[in-house]
Design an enzyme around this catalytic site. Structure first.
Site, PDB file in Angstrom:
ATOM      1  N   ASP A  56       1.228   2.554   3.916  1.00 42.40           N
ATOM      2  CA  ASP A  56       0.394   3.609   3.331  1.00 42.40           C
ATOM      3  C   ASP A  56       1.259   4.834   3.023  1.00 42.40           C
ATOM      4  OD1 ASP A  56      -1.702   5.052   2.377  1.00 42.40           O
ATOM      5  OD2 ASP A  56      -2.739   5.284   4.297  1.00 42.40           O
TER       6      ASP A  56
ATOM      7  N   HIS B 232       4.140  13.898   0.705  1.00 42.16           N
ATOM      8  CA  HIS B 232       3.544  15.196   0.386  1.00 42.16           C
ATOM      9  C   HIS B 232       4.632  16.251   0.343  1.00 42.16           C
ATOM     10  CE1 HIS B 232      -0.655  14.085   0.555  1.00 42.16           C
ATOM     11  NE2 HIS B 232      -0.466  13.469   1.716  1.00 42.16           N
TER      12      HIS B 232
ATOM     13  N   HIS C  30       0.848  -1.209   0.000  1.00 37.69           N
ATOM     14  CA  HIS C  30       0.000   0.000   0.000  1.00 37.69           C
ATOM     15  C   HIS C  30       0.877   1.251   0.000  1.00 37.69           C
ATOM     16  CE1 HIS C  30      -4.091   1.760   1.291  1.00 37.69           C
ATOM     17  NE2 HIS C  30      -3.336   2.749   0.854  1.00 37.69           N
TER      18      HIS C  30
ATOM     19  N   HIS D  99      -5.336  -0.601   5.640  1.00 34.25           N
ATOM     20  CA  HIS D  99      -4.962   0.147   6.859  1.00 34.25           C
ATOM     21  C   HIS D  99      -6.006   0.141   7.973  1.00 34.25           C
ATOM     22  CE1 HIS D  99      -7.247   2.957   4.553  1.00 34.25           C
ATOM     23  NE2 HIS D  99      -6.246   3.339   3.791  1.00 34.25           N
TER      24      HIS D  99
ATOM     25  N   HIS E  14       1.773   5.098  -2.140  1.00 33.28           N
ATOM     26  CA  HIS E  14       1.352   6.119  -3.105  1.00 33.28           C
ATOM     27  C   HIS E  14       2.596   6.706  -3.759  1.00 33.28           C
ATOM     28  CE1 HIS E  14      -2.821   6.132  -1.592  1.00 33.28           C
ATOM     29  NE2 HIS E  14      -2.237   5.844  -0.440  1.00 33.28           N
ATOM     30  N   LEU E  15       2.679   6.530  -5.079  1.00 34.99           N
ATOM     31  CA  LEU E  15       3.869   7.025  -5.783  1.00 34.99           C
ATOM     32  C   LEU E  15       3.639   8.369  -6.474  1.00 34.99           C
ATOM     33  CD1 LEU E  15       5.414   3.733  -7.225  1.00 34.99           C
ATOM     34  CD2 LEU E  15       6.096   5.029  -5.200  1.00 34.99           C
ATOM     35  N   ARG E  16       2.413   8.834  -6.514  1.00 38.48           N
ATOM     36  CA  ARG E  16       2.067  10.201  -6.961  1.00 38.48           C
ATOM     37  C   ARG E  16       2.266  10.480  -8.448  1.00 38.48           C
ATOM     38  NH1 ARG E  16      -0.943  10.594  -2.629  1.00 38.48           N
ATOM     39  NH2 ARG E  16       0.144  11.103  -0.708  1.00 38.48           N
TER      40      ARG E  16
END
Lengths: 182, 309, 428
Positions: C306, C310, C61, C233, C63-65
């Site tokens: 997760d 940012h 899980h 999650h 996030h590679l954006r």
């Protein structure tokens, strides 16, 4: 470090009484009686002395002279730049000062800055005919062009010395001490 | 000499009893200035105070502005719009810009809880929280405590009931902290939907009926109902709310005979408080609250001014 | 490059191995594994005495954006963070811009990952177009393009009918459906866990039931449709209980949790530090205890961080406006090892939750050191104390509440397909 401070009594209880009695007569004499006369004591020591002067004058004239209390903290020239604030006392001047002869009362006259602040404050309460100054002790070292009209005792002192006025009303004892500053 | 041991006034939660007493006593000394013909002292001459309001407020902003002006400070009002959707200048950038203009105190009202804390950590100026979201409104709680002390002579031992939308009320939170610290017994009441979860852990008893809260109360503080909460189904209608949570001649009899009634304003007459209670000078101290508000804010500005010693 | 890894403790839960063994890597595969493997000529021999060899860690899980939010992270920088954190494989969520809801985005991600050539990247495709919860995406086409699972991630499928169809359709393709369980009607407007701290801070709360209600619904769906669902999650005690009961009843449900849910509580938010703002929100102490229990008894199958990188501008704002998430790939192992240090999990349990279990859930032929398996290997120094420093992150996202925290144990060597992609042994 313990340093033996030598405190010397420069005015005792009787001396204080005599001084205040004399000042009461001088005020009445100079102002030809108590018409227009009001007393304003400067917090904190001046308030008790003004109270005693009020009694003395009332005893002589058989009438009570109006008495006000002034806290000059908000008018001090060092207040805005310091974040240490003296405890703020209440100001109580329950009468109009316009056209009055105001006798400011304080315990010790030193640099004159307190009196400058007090005069500024008084003018915010009206336009007195005259402001006079009564102090128990004048120890010299003025930093402003101010002089007292009535003085209990002139006390030449050095800048390193501390003058403290003890009064029954706050310290349980009447005396004026001079001691070496630390 | 006395000083506040803090750079900022962010909330009552982190204030000591000594600090609260110092502020209240200082405020009491300031009351007299507002009674004079010349309502001004030179104390903060040359100081500048920015009222940065991200949320509409007439009462609090005016009160801070008058307080600053009576102390001879220059007060500047900035009404900023806040929106998470409209990409404007961030609070950080606004703060840095204001900081560069070198004011002495920034009074911040913001709809986001915690915004003053963020600002305080970023700029060297003192920050006064004039209300952040549903978090705290310290100057309101201080003026409320000042009013209670003025009318009741004390705070310790009194029973104070807060009634209304506790969930969304910063006034309630600040008062719960302040009044509890000062030794009062605080109870709250409102519909179950307006009572935040675990409110009891803040040391208050919570009731869903107004009568249970105001019984034997010395002080009853009514909170403003915001109409937009109806859309969130926090309550069904103003009509039903008013029928069950309005302070009236009838239910006020449950409080102590000498009870006082407070409201932080602005009031919804006939919704949370009936007009004849609000206007009864024998019970209502609402206008005293406003008057004391100026004195409390003068005290805060005065005690915080002085800079970086 | 062929390698002989000598002298380490090999923990391979899939093969039930936990002993000092040598591992021979040839042509990108595990060629041999045993107590004493003879070194072939001309091979690089690494003495790893005192270290632990595990199957390459898998984070399911992440996030590679990229595409669209490259200022937060790119596929390349995310892969660097992955291998630095000990991960050889990662599954990336579809909430990019545009959303990974069609073949071309999936192919783009795979191409970028191949160019980065660091870790294995497995895209997760969106369940619905634009993850809007209305129209199903082309699961078949996405699978052919290379997705390993389906999820609408932070936009959970609120429409129960759509969820039912998704489960049924995905099941026929053997694609797992991953649900971020949050009933939006219960959570809307919320910023942190509903409870004492939200009350104190004056922040609108997200009740635990927002998660629990959705977990319950999806378990019932999986039961009725005889499909399987994976709960992302998990943060609440209620969700752990629901999953545990469902598993007992033989329902095909799996669950993961993230290190912050067994490391932090909502009390951490008291200074409004936006680095603690995550979705689902940090919960209470009872929830943390239940999460640990769920990991220990196998209710929760996997640990996934997760990873939500940012930019500064996303976090340096009022709490209300701040983005959710923690940049977690480089702290996940260090924080999870605490569970071993605390005695909550054994080493094999922890490694299973971070390798063979996620591989099984995603149908990956990974997570094992058996002969012939891909030579994805993580070498861990179990005793190395280190201080988390966000400035040293390889990820573009420096957003972590763990900065400055002292942890014990980290990956010192990350081998992907027989190639050393991260070598942190100098830091020892």
């Amino acid at each position: 470090m313990t340093k033996q401070k030598t405190a010397k009594v420069v005015l005792d209880s009787e001396g204080i009484d005599r001084g205040l009695t004399r000042i009461a007569y001088e005020i009445l004499e100079k102002n030809k009686g108590m018409e227009h006369l009001v007393l304003v004591g400067i917090r904190t020591g001046g308030v008790y002395l003004a109270g005693r002067l009020q009694k003395n004058i009332s005893a002589i004239e058989g009438r009570e002279v109006p008495l006000g209390i002034l806290d000059v903290t908000l008018y001090r020239d060092d207040i805005a730049t310091s974040n240490k604030k003296p405890p703020l006392g209440k100001t109580q001047i329950p009468f109009d000062l316009t056209d009055k002869i105001v006798v400011l009362v304080d315990d010790v006259l030193f640099t004159g800055r307190t009196i400058r602040a007090a005069m500024d404050a008084l003018i915010d309460f009206g336009r007195p005919r005259m402001i006079q100054l009564a102090v128990l002790i004048d120890r010299g070292h003025r930093e402003l062009p101010i002089r007292a009209d009535y003085v209990g005792k002139n006390l030449p002192s050095s800048l390193w010395e501390a003058v403290s006025v003890n009064l029954m009303e706050k310290n349980g004892k009447d005396e004026v001490l001079i001691e070496e500053g630390s | 000499m006395m000083k506040l041991a803090k750079k900022d006034i962010l909330g009552i939660a982190d204030m000591s009893v000594d600090e609260i007493n110092l502020i209240l006593e200082t405020a009491e000394s300031f009351l007299e200035i507002s009674m004079r013909d010349i309502k001004k002292v030179p104390t903060l001459r040359g100081k500048s105070i920015i009222n940065l309001f991200y949320e509409a407020s007439t009462r609090t902003r005016t009160s801070f502005e008058i307080a600053g002006k009576r102390l001879s400070a220059d007060t500047i009002n900035i009404s900023a719009s806040t929106s998470s959707t409209v990409k404007g200048e961030t609070l950080i950038d606004t703060a840095r810009n204001l900081e560069a203009m070198n004011p002495d105190i920034i009074v911040l009202r913001h709809s986001a809880a915690g915004a003053p804390h963020m600002l305080a950590s970023l700029v060297k100026q003192s920050i006064i929280n004039a209300g952040d979201g549903a978090h705290e409104h310290p100057s309101q709680a201080l003026l409320d405590m000042m009013t209670i002390r003025e009318k009741k002579g004390k705070i310790a031992g009194l029973k104070v009931a807060l009634v209304g939308d506790i969930l969304h009320s910063r006034v309630a939170r600040s008062n719960i902290y302040g009044l509890s610290k000062m030794g009062a017994e605080v109870v709250v009441a409102g519909p179950a939907t307006m009572l935040p979860r675990d409110i009891e852990k803040m040391g208050v008893a919570a009731f869903t009926k107004i009568e249970d809260a105001i019984a034997d109360a010395d002080v009853v503080m009514m909170l403003r109902i915001q109409l937009e909460r109806q859309k969130q189904n926090i309550f069904p209608s103003l009509r039903e709310y008013a029928q069950h949570y309005c302070l009236t001649r009838k239910n006020i009899k449950l409080a102590r005979p000498d009870a006082i009634v407070m409201h932080p304003g602005p009031m919804n007459r006939g919704v949370e408080i009936s007009p004849d209670i609000a206007d009864d000078p024998g019970i209502s101290v609402i206008l005293d609250q406003v008057n004391n508000g100026v004195a409390v804010r003068m005290a805060l500005l005065y005690l915080l001014s002085g800079g970086n010693e | 490059m062929n390698l002989l890894l000598k002298g380490a403790r090999v923990i391979d839960p899939a093969s039930k191995i936990d002993s000092i063994e040598d591992v021979l890597v040839e042509d990108g595969k595990i060629a041999d594994c045993g107590p004493s493997v003879k070194a072939p000529p001309d091979i690089t021999v690494l003495d790893l005495t005192g270290l632990i060899i595990t199957p390459g860690l898998i984070d399911m899980h992440v996030h590679l954006r990229e595409p669209g939010l490259e200022y937060k992270e790119t596929i390349a920088s995310g892969c660097q963070a992955a291998v630095a954190g000990g991960f050889t494989s990662i599954a990336c969520m579809p909430n990019t811009s545009p959303v990974n809801d069609n073949r071309s985005i999936t192919e783009f991600i795979r191409r970028k990952a191949a160019e980065a050539n660091l870790a294995n990247v497995y895209p997760v495709g969106a369940i619905s177009m634009h993850s809007e919860g209305k129209q199903l995406t082309e699961f078949w086409d996405l699978k052919e393009a290379g997705i390993v699972a389906l999820s609408d991630d932070g936009n959970p499928v609120m429409d129960a009918a759509l969820m039912r169809r998704a489960l049924e359709y995905a099941c026929s393709l053997d694609l797992p459906v991953i649900q971020h369980c949050e009933d939006k009607n219960l959570s809307t407007g919320g910023l942190m866990n509903e409870g004492y701290w939200a009350t104190v801070l004056g922040l609108p709360g997200i009740p635990a039931i927002a998660e629990d209600v959705m977990v319950a619904r999806d378990i019932l769906m999986a039961e009725y449709t005889k499909t399987r669902v994976h709960i992302a999650h998990v943060s609440t005690a209620g969700a752990v209980r629901l999953i545990r009961d469902a598993k007992k009843r033989g329902i095909n449900v799996t669950g993961e949790t993230a290190p912050h849910y067994f490391t932090l509580t909502d009390e951490s938010l008291q200074n409004y530090d936006t680095h603690y703002k995550v979705s689902p929100p940090l919960r209470g102490e009872a929830d943390v205890a239940a999460i640990k229990e769920g990991l220990a008894d196998g209710t929760l199958d996997a640990i996934a961080c997760d990873h939500a990188p940012h930019g500064r501008t996303d976090k340096e704002v009022e709490f209300e406006y701040a983005a959710n998430g923690i940049s977690g790939l480089e702290t996940s192992l260090g924080l999870s090892l605490n569970l071993v240090h605390e005695g909550v999990l054994t080493w094999p349990q922890l490694i299973a939750a971070m390798s063979c279990h996620p591989a099984r859930i995603l149908n990956l032929s990974k997570g094992s050191l058996a002969c012939g398996a891909d030579a994805d290997i993580t070498v861990i120094d179990p005793e190395l104390p280190w201080t988390i420093d966000t400035k040293a992150f390889h990820s573009r996202g420096k957003n972590s509440p763990f900065s400055g925290r002292l942890v014990k144990g980290r990956a010192v060597l990350t081998i992907v397909g027989g190639k050393i992609q991260y070598d942190g042994r100098k830091q020892r």
